[in-house]
Design a protein around this motif. Structure first.
Motif, PDB file in Angstrom:
ATOM      1  N   LYS A 286       0.821  -1.012   0.026  1.00 42.49           N
ATOM      2  CA  LYS A 286      -0.123   0.032   0.174  1.00 42.49           C
ATOM      3  C   LYS A 286       1.015   1.369   0.116  1.00 42.49           C
ATOM      4  O   LYS A 286       1.942   1.313   0.579  1.00 42.49           O
ATOM      5  N   GLN A 287       0.414   2.266  -0.547  1.00 42.63           N
ATOM      6  CA  GLN A 287       1.253   3.777  -0.599  1.00 42.63           C
ATOM      7  C   GLN A 287       0.437   4.528   0.299  1.00 42.63           C
ATOM      8  O   GLN A 287      -0.767   4.671   0.420  1.00 42.63           O
ATOM      9  N   PHE A 288       1.312   4.775   1.353  1.00 44.18           N
ATOM     10  CA  PHE A 288       1.003   5.780   2.351  1.00 44.18           C
ATOM     11  C   PHE A 288       1.144   7.225   2.138  1.00 44.18           C
ATOM     12  O   PHE A 288       2.108   7.590   1.387  1.00 44.18           O
ATOM     13  N   ASP A 289       0.335   7.956   2.813  1.00 39.03           N
ATOM     14  CA  ASP A 289       0.471   9.386   2.721  1.00 39.03           C
ATOM     15  C   ASP A 289       1.721  10.085   3.440  1.00 39.03           C
ATOM     16  O   ASP A 289       2.531  10.986   2.820  1.00 39.03           O
ATOM     17  N   THR A 290       2.238   9.438   4.410  1.00 44.17           N
ATOM     18  CA  THR A 290       3.330  10.008   4.945  1.00 44.17           C
ATOM     19  C   THR A 290       4.337   8.694   5.509  1.00 44.17           C
ATOM     20  O   THR A 290       3.781   7.859   5.779  1.00 44.17           O
ATOM     21  N   LEU A 291       5.638   8.879   5.875  1.00 39.39           N
ATOM     22  CA  LEU A 291       6.448   8.008   6.381  1.00 39.39           C
ATOM     23  C   LEU A 291       5.931   7.556   7.808  1.00 39.39           C
ATOM     24  O   LEU A 291       6.191   6.558   8.338  1.00 39.39           O
ATOM     25  N   GLU A 292       5.479   8.548   8.443  1.00 39.84           N
ATOM     26  CA  GLU A 292       4.717   8.267   9.867  1.00 39.84           C
ATOM     27  C   GLU A 292       3.579   7.074   9.703  1.00 39.84           C
ATOM     28  O   GLU A 292       3.636   6.220  10.672  1.00 39.84           O
ATOM     29  N   ALA A 293       2.895   7.247   8.772  1.00 39.97           N
ATOM     30  CA  ALA A 293       1.735   6.180   8.668  1.00 39.97           C
ATOM     31  C   ALA A 293       2.226   4.953   8.208  1.00 39.97           C
ATOM     32  O   ALA A 293       1.894   3.884   8.626  1.00 39.97           O
ATOM     33  N   LEU A 294       3.616   5.186   7.229  1.00 36.93           N
ATOM     34  CA  LEU A 294       4.098   3.823   6.819  1.00 36.93           C
ATOM     35  C   LEU A 294       4.658   3.098   8.158  1.00 36.93           C
ATOM     36  O   LEU A 294       4.633   1.864   8.338  1.00 36.93           O
TER      37      LEU A 294
END
Length: 314
Positions: A286-294
């Motif tokens: 999945k592509q996440f909006d932010t590195l924090e979400a990843l």
């Protein structure tokens, strides 16, 4: 297990006489193949204390394609099931032979088998002109026991390497493992990556997808990582394996990597061989909006994998 590379090693001293010979390619050595080997072992036991099992097979498939096992894996697995001799034949050396010529000049003259075992769908001879029933007839005419093993069925269909390859390409490694009777694995040498995982708090060991091996579908997997450190100490550790292009940090969707966060391990594995055993696909890439979400998601993935191998209910 002794390995014969044919047709180069065809002297009387190098080719064993007698024995129960099993015919087939054995890619994956799956549940169906194991039934063939078990049938051969029974025949060998019935022949007395000197009975043994050999496998006659091709060194590679006639047509290029992805495989479940490389030659080393296949040989190792066959040895685990009691195979004493492995005869690896070059396809071009026998492709021109008729089925009956193959039976007489290769099987009878070179190996003098006490018995032959094959699957219900085994075909041989020029263009696959002969079938298992022909082996049965020629064996009877020459005093050689031929046993044709019926299909081994799971979910009301014959287990096959083709079916297992399809499951792995779909990412359904759990089902593929059931048919293989063991976890599917890939092996590679750990290479340097971009070290982004380390910066985010979960360092990864990166390997390439092995050429010629069936690759699991893109996604995140619960795996068991088996490796030795630079001191030769062997480890088995659970890991979170990402097969994909890392869309959150990489715009090139064709840049496929195999990155594994090995839980509870932080040593330097660069240049070391890493074998990954796949147990479950836990989610799609999945592509996440932010590195924090990843980062938050990877931490959840790690807890899920820990629970999976510890037996803890999520």
């Amino acid at each position: 297990m002794q390995i014969l590379s044919l047709p180069a090693m065809t002297t009387a001293a190098s080719v064993p006489r007698g024995g129960v010979w099993v015919l087939g390619f054995f890619d994956g050595v799956h549940a169906g193949h194991q039934k063939l080997l078990a049938s051969a072992a029974e025949l060998a036991e019935q022949s007395g204390e000197n009975g043994w099992v050999g496998v006659w097979t091709f060194s590679s498939l006639p047509k290029a394609g992805e495989l479940l096992t490389d030659p080393t894996e296949r040989a190792s697995l066959l040895a685990c099931y009691g195979v004493r001799w492995l005869a690896l034949e070059s396809f071009p050396s026998v492709a021109h032979l008729s089925g009956e010529t193959f039976f007489r000049e290769i099987l009878l003259e070179q190996f003098a088998p006490s018995a032959i075992v094959c699957g219900f769908n085994f075909r041989f001879g020029r263009g696959g002109e002969s079938a298992a029933e022909d082996l049965l007839r020629w064996g009877a005419e020459n005093g050689v026991t031929v046993q044709i093993v019926p299909p081994y069925r799971m979910d009301d269909r014959p287990v096959s390497s083709t079916w297992i390859r399809s499951l792995i390409r779909e990412g359904n490694v759990t089902e593929a493992n059931r048919l293989l009777t063991r976890p599917y694995s890939i092996t590679g040498v750990v290479e340097h990556g971009k070290a982004l995982g380390r910066k985010l708090g979960f360092p990864t060991a990166n390997i390439r997808l092995p050429a010629g091996k069936t690759a699991p579908a893109r996604g995140i997997y619960a795996c068991m990582a088996v490796f030795a450190d630079k001191d030769g100490v062997r480890f088995e550790k659970p890991g979170v394996c990402n097969i994909g292009s890392r869309p959150t940090v990489n715009g090139n969707t064709s840049d496929i990597t195999v990155e594994t966060w090995i839980l509870e391990y932080s040593g330097d594995l660069y240049g070391q061989e890493l074998q990954l055993f796949f147990f479950d696909k836990i989610r799609d890439e999945k592509q996440f909006d932010t590195l924090e979400a990843l980062t938050a998601q990877v931490i959840k993935d790690g807890e899920r994998v820990r629970n999976r191998f510890s037996g803890t209910t999520e």
